[in-house]
Design an enzyme around this catalytic site. Structure first.
Site, PDB file in Angstrom:
ATOM      1  CG  ASN A 106      -1.736   1.213   1.400  1.00  9.18           C
ATOM      2  OD1 ASN A 106      -1.799   2.067   0.531  1.00  9.18           O
ATOM      3  ND2 ASN A 106      -2.377   1.314   2.547  1.00  9.18           N
ATOM      4  CB  CYS A 114      -3.018  -1.376   4.967  1.00 10.98           C
ATOM      5  SG  CYS A 114      -1.623  -0.296   5.274  1.00 10.98           S
ATOM      6  CG  HIS A 115      -3.938   1.535  10.358  1.00 12.41           C
ATOM      7  ND1 HIS A 115      -4.080   2.400   9.286  1.00 12.41           N
ATOM      8  CD2 HIS A 115      -4.814   1.941  11.303  1.00 12.41           C
ATOM      9  CE1 HIS A 115      -5.007   3.297   9.582  1.00 12.41           C
ATOM     10  NE2 HIS A 115      -5.472   3.039  10.792  1.00 12.41           N
ATOM     11  CD  GLU A 143      -7.887   4.303  12.954  1.00 11.43           C
ATOM     12  OE1 GLU A 143      -8.521   3.218  12.952  1.00 11.43           O
ATOM     13  OE2 GLU A 143      -7.291   4.724  11.947  1.00 11.43           O
TER      14      GLU A 143
END
Length: 148
Positions: A106, A114-115, A143
């Protein structure tokens, strides 16, 4: 065109080509006069790191094979939270290992999240960004996602 910004996960550099964001890399580059797109990408990244933005709205043109682009498109649909490699593989009609390979290539991490892709059973899997799995943990914690 390219520009750099300081973030809670280190220096980041953004690269634009033909009106699209094409790469995000860890590290600092020599700044050029940032374009309006790069300024907007910087603003959105700062809002993301401040916790006021969950979904990026930027024109992206990551370079890769059609399968990789299909995976990256699918990743952009993951809001705050996680998905697993197997579910993404099913959605793009391929194998989880191939999805992991596309995640590892990516070119626009964080913005193409992608994490947020983990292995079945809750294992983190891998992360090719700067500092590897520790960076993946940091991004998920930013997050509000609890990880081990």
């Amino acid at each position: 065109a390219h520009t750099s910004l300081s973030s809670p996960v280190g220096m980041l550099s953004l690269f634009e080509d033909d009106g699209n964001l094409v790469a995000l890399e860890w590290g600092k580059t020599a700044d050029k006069q940032p374009s309006p797109l790069l300024e907007e990408a910087r603003r959105q990244l700062n809002a993301y790191f401040d916790g006021t933005l969950q979904d990026f709205d930027l024109p992206l043109a990551p370079e890769g094979a059609s399968f990789q682009r299909a995976v990256w498109d699918r990743l952009r649909r993951i809001s705050f939270g996680v998905a697993n490699y197997a579910d993404i593989a099913k959605a793009v009609d391929n194998a989880p290992r191939a999805v992991g390979g596309a995640c590892g290539r990516n070119p626009i991490p964080i913005i193409i999240p992608c994490h947020r892709v983990i292995a079945k059973g809750g294992r983190l899997g891998g992360f090719s960004g700067f500092a590897g799995l520790e960076m993946k943990r940091r991004l998920l914690r930013l997050e509000g996602i609890s990880v081990t």
